[in-house]
Design an enzyme around this catalytic site. Structure first.
Site, PDB file in Angstrom:
ATOM      1  N   ASP A 101     -49.817  37.343 -55.075  1.00 17.76           N
ATOM      2  CA  ASP A 101     -49.358  37.695 -53.734  1.00 17.76           C
ATOM      3  C   ASP A 101     -47.841  37.850 -53.804  1.00 17.76           C
ATOM      4  OD1 ASP A 101     -49.199  38.327 -51.085  1.00 17.76           O
ATOM      5  OD2 ASP A 101     -50.438  36.672 -50.391  1.00 17.76           O
TER       6      ASP A 101
HETATM    7  C1  NOJ Z   1     -48.482  38.971 -48.397  1.00 15.71           C
HETATM    8  C2  NOJ Z   1     -49.871  38.759 -47.887  1.00 15.71           C
HETATM    9  O1  NOJ Z   1     -50.230  37.401 -48.022  1.00 15.71           O
HETATM   10  C3  NOJ Z   1     -50.911  39.615 -48.553  1.00 15.71           C
HETATM   11  O2  NOJ Z   1     -52.131  39.443 -47.873  1.00 15.71           O
HETATM   12  C4  NOJ Z   1     -50.478  41.040 -48.595  1.00 15.71           C
HETATM   13  O3  NOJ Z   1     -51.491  41.832 -49.167  1.00 15.71           O
HETATM   14  C5  NOJ Z   1     -49.189  41.130 -49.376  1.00 15.71           C
HETATM   15  N1  NOJ Z   1     -48.172  40.354 -48.702  1.00 15.71           N
HETATM   16  C6  NOJ Z   1     -48.698  42.559 -49.553  1.00 15.71           C
HETATM   17  O4  NOJ Z   1     -48.217  43.056 -48.365  1.00 15.71           O
END
Ligand code: NOJ
Length: 766
Positions: A299
């Site tokens: 993430d």
């Molecule tokens: C953080 C989020 O937790 C995740 O779900 C998302 O896909 C990513 N950022 C990318 O934007």
């Protein structure tokens, strides 16, 4: 006119031209001595992967592990193009337009030595331009075919802008509505989330991965993120290994079986180990137990965040722990690109580990056909296609749950003369789209007010008095106007709830009562004595006991997307009968959380006759009040159970039967029930099958959903509904941590929600 930000305008107009100049001035990087076997689509994928890998420098390999977000600012784009042409970027997220996607892809193909295409990604979570209900709302449809179609449509629209990878489905089991991200998943249940996971993966990835409209899915957040302590986002989790395997991992395993190409590691640390450095999860379980051969992305910055967690001493340590745990691609924090070479040279990371991760990424790129068709292949015209809007309307209608309908207040008749439409969510196009709707446009969104005026405006006088400006609005000045208007109306539709920004990532709440003066608005409207229909539009279950009490009828719609307005209008006037069921338990009060149906019995289960606060006499001596597990002030049960939802029919279940009383572990249970619609209107019911394993090597939950069916019946019609449940589906991780069915006694229920009582017993023998 639609507002275009200067960033977007720059991206649309200036950047592609800049790329053309860069390409003209850069000499083509591909050298003549490249063995181009990997370019031959007739070769098996593994042969192509190995051939390409064998020709890559260490720097090029590390480049494939690096994902960047679209940069902005002076010189940023030129730098990005340089990095792409040097082979330092494997993937980009948030490239805003088709032209730019194609331009950047051209740099990768024409200007890097080996011409490896980029994988372009974006959060396409519940639709792209046509926004569907938030995933929690889609789960409320209990309609896997429709959910699959919605993901297919999202993929088609997104791929028209060059996106070939979405960060969805989000399949975190969530049992705490304070957690803002409950909006993004399918709710509290293992089975429901698992079947929805498969539907979404199938929809995004399509029948042919190489089709230009197929996009790679990403099962996230792996794993346990939904159990964040106290519902506070990013918080630590303490999930035992058994609970992880029995509750949190099954949807992820289902996604793997469906061929999901990628996974995303979660932000949380579980029992002290952040997921991005958790070898047990990323390697032992995902690859070892499930045989996953795609790749895992971190993430956003979660590799580097292992330093904040206190799990890594510095970013270099984080790069080492991430890669060696099995985390293939790093999203944005750049520790891999900065430190992996050094780590290899120092012998702290092996080249085999690097090769394994690079191969995982290349495999996905080959499978998606990116080497053959790197450029956008879906026409722009697919956006907002009529069929897409129709599916969004159906999804919003099926995902809206009717919680109350006293005195058949709904459906409304068109004979009614005057309706007051009020409440801050009645005409809130931006907010009804919900969280993660980056690409949805409020100008293309139809609100409840729009739809009622448009469809019924010539038959019924629609009066609009919002009462409040937005959901947190505490200014009560408008409430009196709404109440006056209500006095002159024959019925009141109050649309309240939560703005989009109040749920989703980093938007947790400690208090989930209606915000602002919305409670006062409903109370005042209720006092007018006019039939009051309250429609909630929100990103989570709210604690709404008081408003339910004060309303004659209640509809609950988890942010319903572009076509939420027409869908809700269809339900209000009975063009469509409500059929949504709750994918998550509604608590009476925040203090009951976590409250979910599939709980353990405890040694002292509540009997239903518990003494409550007001029944205890003053100066009572210490008593144990029946010694059961409940709250003095909230009792035992929730406000509404999982699976609950009314319709305009009147359904009853009878004659539950199973084909045998005793089954072997390889058998399939055939259970039938008679479902009757005793009402006066055609309606759809979601029949649900639950099971309880009465005694286990470890305690089992009181009920587990194991199947459901949507059944439409005419007034007075009855039908036999049949479920086939393989006994193997009763397997779980018991005391020895082996997944197996434990022989013994079981109870099976079929009914309209998780509180259903019609049951029969069976046994499983060795
Ligand atoms: C953080 C989020 O937790 C995740 O779900 C998302 O896909 C990513 N950022 C990318 O934007």
């Amino acid at each position: 006119m639609k507002f275009i930000s200067s960033k977007a305008a720059f991206a649309m107009v200036m950047l592609p031209a800049l790329v053309a100049t860069i390409l003209m001035t850069q000499s083509c990087g591909k050298s003549g001595d490249v063995d181009s076997l990997y370019r031959d689509p007739s070769q098996p994928v593994e042969a192509r992967v190995n051939n390409l890998l064998s020709q890559m420098t260490l720097e090029e390999k590390i480049g494939q592990l690096n994902q960047l977000s679209m940069p902005y600012g002076e010189g940023a784009f030129e730098n990005l193009c340089d990095a792409v042409s040097r082979g330092e970027v494997g993937s980009l997220l948030n490239v805003p337009t088709a032209a730019l996607s194609d331009s950047l892809q051209r740099v990768a193909i024409d200007s890097s030595r080996l011409g490896i295409p980029l994988l372009l990604a974006r959060d396409v979570i519940h639709g792209y331009k046509t926004v569907f209900p938030i995933p929690l709302g889609q789960a409320a449809t209990f309609d896997t075919a429709l959910v699959k179609l919605s993901a297919r449509i999202a993929a088609t629209e997104a791929s028209s802008d060059g996106i070939r990878w979405t960060f969805a489905p989000m399949i975190d089991i969530a049992r705490d509505p304070r957690w803002g991200r409950i909006a993004e998943g399918c709710g509290e249940d293992v089975y429901l989330t698992s079947v929805m996971a498969k539907a979404m993966v199938d929809g995004f990835q399509g029948d042919d991965l190489t089709s230009p409209s197929s996009i790679a899915a990403c099962a996230k957040h792996f794993a346990g993120y939904g159990a964040s302590e106290a519902g506070r986002d990013y918080n630590s989790t303490y999930i035992t290994e058994r609970q992880l395997r029995n509750v949190y991992l099954p949807p992820f395993e289902e996604a793997c079986k469906a061929g999901c190409l990628t996974y995303m590691s979660s932000f949380n640390d579980n029992d002290g180990v952040p997921s991005s450095g958790n070898k047990h999860l990323l390697t032992d379980i995902l690859r070892g137990d499930w045989g996953f051969d795609g790749f895992v992305v971190s993430d956003w910055a979660s590799v580097n965040e292992m330093v904040s967690h206190g799990f890594c001493s510095d970013p270099k340590d984080a790069a080492m722990k991430g890669l060696t745990a099995g985390l293939d691609m790093e999203m944005v924090s750049g520790t891999y690109i900065r430190y992996l070479k050094e780590l290899v040279e120092e012998g702290k990371v092996s080249i085999d580990d690097i090769d394994r991760s690079v191969a995982n990424i290349l495999r996905v790129k080959f499978k998606l056909g990116l080497f053959e068709n790197p450029y956008t292949g879906t026409p722009q015209s697919v956006k907002y296609d009529k069929a897409h809007l129709a599916a969004a309307r159906q999804s919003a209608a099926e995902g809206t749950v009717m919680l109350k309908n006293d005195n058949a207040t709904l459906p409304l008749s068109t004979d009614i003369k005057r309706i007051l439409v009020t409440g801050p969510m009645a005409d809130a196009p931006h907010d009804q789209l919900g969280t993660w709707a980056f690409d949805g446009e409020k100008d293309s969104t139809v609100t409840v007010l729009d739809a009622l005026r448009d469809i019924y405006g010539d038959k019924v006088q629609i009066i609009y008095e919002p009462g409040l400006g937005y959901s947190r609005d505490k200014n009560t000045a408008g409430i009196a106007k709404a109440v006056n208007a209500a006095r002159n109306a024959d019925a009141v539709i109050a649309v309240v709830g939560e703005e989009a920004i109040l749920s989703g990532e980093a938007h947790s709440l400690a208090d989930i009562n209606l915000l602002g003066a919305q409670g006062e608005l409903i109370e005042a409207l209720s006092r007018t004595g006019k039939p009051l229909v309250t429609v909630f539009i929100a990103g989570r279950p709210l604690t709404i006991a008081k408003q339910v009490e004060e309303s004659d009828a209640v509809l609950y719609s988890f942010h319903p997307g572009t076509m939420g307005g027409p869908a809700i209008a269809d339900l209000l006037f009975g063009v469509v009968s409500p059929s949504g069921k709750l994918p998550v338990t509604f608590p009476k009060s925040v203090g009951q959380i976590p409250v979910y149906y599939s709980e353990k019995n405890t040694g002292r289960p509540a009997s239903g006759h518990e003494t409550l606060l007001n029944d205890i006499p003053a100066e009572a001596g210490q008593t144990s009040l029946g010694c059961t597990s409940y709250y003095l002030d909230a009792g035992f049960g929730p406000l509404f159970p999982f699976g609950y939802g009314l319709s305009y029919g009147d359904f009853s279940y009878s004659d539950l039967a199973i084909d045998k009383s005793s089954y072997g572990v390889d058998d399939t249970i055939k259970a039938t029930v008679t479902l009757s619609n005793n009402g006066k209107r055609e309606a759809t019911e979601v029949a649900q099958l639950y099971v309880r394993d009465m005694v286990g090597s470890v305690t089992r939950t009181v009920k587990e959903l194991k199947g459901f069916k949507r059944v439409t019946l005419a007034p007075g019609e009855s039908t036999q509904v049949t479920f086939e449940l393989p006994v193997s589906e009763l397997a779980f991780y018991g005391l020895d941590m082996e997944r197996k069915v434990e022989p013994g006694d079981f109870t099976l229920w079929i009914g309209g929600d998780s509180d259903c009582t019609l049951s029969t017993d069976f046994e499983v023998t060795q």
